[in-house]
Design an enzyme around this catalytic site. Sequence first.
Site, short mmCIF file in Angstrom:
data_model
loop_
_atom_site.label_atom_id
_atom_site.label_comp_id
_atom_site.label_asym_id
_atom_site.label_seq_id
_atom_site.Cartn_x
_atom_site.Cartn_y
_atom_site.Cartn_z
N ASP A 129 -13.14 5.02 1.25
CA ASP A 129 -11.70 5.06 1.50
C ASP A 129 -11.20 6.50 1.49
OD1 ASP A 129 -8.96 4.85 1.53
OD2 ASP A 129 -8.81 3.50 -0.19
N LYS A 145 3.03 11.20 -3.27
CA LYS A 145 1.98 10.59 -4.10
C LYS A 145 1.13 11.64 -4.81
CE LYS A 145 -1.58 7.00 -3.55
NZ LYS A 145 -2.13 6.08 -2.53
N ASP A 151 0.88 -1.17 0.00
CA ASP A 151 0.00 0.00 0.00
C ASP A 151 0.91 1.22 0.00
OD1 ASP A 151 -1.67 2.09 0.53
OD2 ASP A 151 -2.44 1.33 2.43
#
Lengths: 177, 620
Positions: B208, B86, B25
């Site tokens: 999420d 990210k 992840d």
Amino acid sequence: MDKDYFQLFNLQVGYAIEMQQLKQLFRELQKVVHPDHFSHTSEAQRRMAMQKATQINDAYQTLSDPVKRAYYLLSYYGVVREGERTHQDTQFLMEQMELREALDAARCAEDPLPVLQDLQTQVRERMQYLMQGLEQLFTEHSVESLQKAADDSDKLRFLQRLDEECQALEDELLGII
Amino acid sequence: MALLQISEPGMSSVPHQHRLAIGIDLGTTNSLVASVRSGKAETLADMHGQHLLPSVVRYTQEQCIVGQEAKQSASIDPLNTIVSVKRYMGRSLEEINNNSEYISYKLYEKENSNVPRFITVTGDKTAIEISSEILKVLKQRAESTLGGDISGAVITVPAYFDDAQRQATKDAAALAGLKVLRLLNEPTAAALAYGLDTGDEGIQVIYDLGGGTFDVSILHLHKGIFEVMSTAGNTALGGDDFDQTIAMWLIEQLQIETQDAGIQRQIMNLACQAKQALSNKDSTEITFALDDKEMSICLTKEIFNTLISPLVDKTLLACRRALRDAKLKVDDVDNIVMVGGSTRVPLVREKIADFFNTQPLVDIDPDKVVAIGAAQQADVLIGNQSDGMLLLDVIPLSLGLETMGGLVEKIIPRNTTIPVAKAQDFTTFKDGQTALAVHVMQGERELVLDCRSLARFELRGIPPMTAGAARIRVTFEVDTDGLLSVSAQENTTGISSCIQVKPSYGLSDNEIETMLRDSMEHAQDDIIARKLREQQVEADRVIEALEMALEEDGNLLSAKEKEEISRVLIELLAVKNDNEAEPIKYHIEKLDHATQVFAQRRMDKSINQALSGHSVIDFE
């Protein structure tokens, strides 16, 4: 060599489709052909699995959509259409205009959501009606009935697009991006 | 018979060999690695017992530091310490500059390359390289914990990541020396972890909310098939934005000057701590120290809720759209699963419970659940589980082409199940036109300006014809990683042009290759040794799979066909342990070719079995 979409699912050729059955067959087939089950095999096999899974996805999407299914059946029976035919059917032309105006009216209405919902219900009822007719026309599949099926498929496509536009307007009104 | 000989021990690899596969992840704030050990998926800890690796990379003159130590230096060395990298993956400099949420790093674009580069003390670094540093640390952790080479990895990405962001992630993995088995959507990974854990079936909503991204996916679970019905979200909305709103509030309340990057980082840290404190308290004291001055202020839960409420409402709109795309109503939903650290915020849980009219599930640690699901999928893909479950995922955003007048013609609509291939015919609009520009777009809007440009290419050499006479077929293919390739062909002449879509601001294959070489100390030797090993592993894999296939379905072949296959197989066995990669590769391909018909027959057999297993009576 390639199977047609009905053969692929072992279904009878026709417009009427049992959705539950199609869905279940789709899942059963993906269970055996999906590339994930071939990730540890040779490249040729992975490629084959990828092609097969793609084909089954495409077949499923075509058969489960009322408009795509209609056009698929038309080409299956070899009905040749010259591009997008403009409708000679004046009654339907009038209807199209009315529905378009109704969508514009909904947009400008003071309380647009209920107006929009009414319109959508109307559009969907008409779609249902056309789809029932298509079942019979495709069962008959004579030259005349297929011509009528082609015309009705165009109408159905118009209604489906209008329904999508209603959705888009609803999104806009609700602020859904 | 020849076939018996090849199954003799010592001649081939050990059957059903267990291979090491990991799930990663790669998060905005934290990253994790997990693996299936003795049938159970669990996250792996570092030598201090920590499972979460902060996704922070600091470059110093001497070395590259990743994780907690780097995080601690974020406010003293802000420009060399990259936080939330990210958010920069697959983004152009323009996009970054147009978005105020980005912390002010020094970024620029090199000539002939549109990838933004961070200027650090050890030179320029792309987001891809920085991410690969995080992946390297996780890979090492897995290798030392599991005690062996990692055969493959599943890396998770937000479901709503576009093609450029996915490609960037895959490139980062390649740089870290990881073989990517699959890019898996984060919510799908979470659903997998929950579904396999509880055995629940029906409609599941995965909500999420991570550090920097938000995804909602709706899945249908039935008899081991995880079918994604729809997905929606926002790749620039997450817990960082909660911090940001608190930070803005602090700056306003305390009248702080914020020119300095160190102070910015310090305020963001305070904001984040305050947010975390409010997960189980009604108010928290924030103390800001600058030089000798100290300032304090109390943040109550009430104020906090008011600050973040609009952000949480944005996520609810996405939930509504996901439901609509799946053609479902709130009542149809059986479970809601909460994923991501930001779902610890009480207001988020309250609003979700309210919207879906049911209490969300938080049984599996929301920080770990994605990595655990990824590890399970990795174990299936590497071939350690034979009865495995099946995932059917979708593309999150529509794919299309620019047409006349700056409009986008959608070729594949969002939420289409992958893998998928779609073709559409186009034609020329001028007499004698000999080239056609293909502009690939991603997004839901009608205008080119409002969608994301993925790539441009040209189909040249179309013979001059009258306008509208040429038939140019453009084919879009999306693989199981959600990555797109596009090809175009003129049908009357067969002239074709094909590209793997590499976004205009992605790294080229050459750049990746160079970086790979640079990152290896004894570059040339290493690459040769690696290629040989890769081919040997591949040979073992192919041989093992073929032997199993022959055992199961050998009766689908005639004696003559069997003999032919075993002849080619023996050739491969003969070269397998030599020290050259090329002959092994050649014989693998030869074997591949020789077994094609066999593979086809096996697939037809299983299709027929799947279909004949059902008579109409079986269906409700």
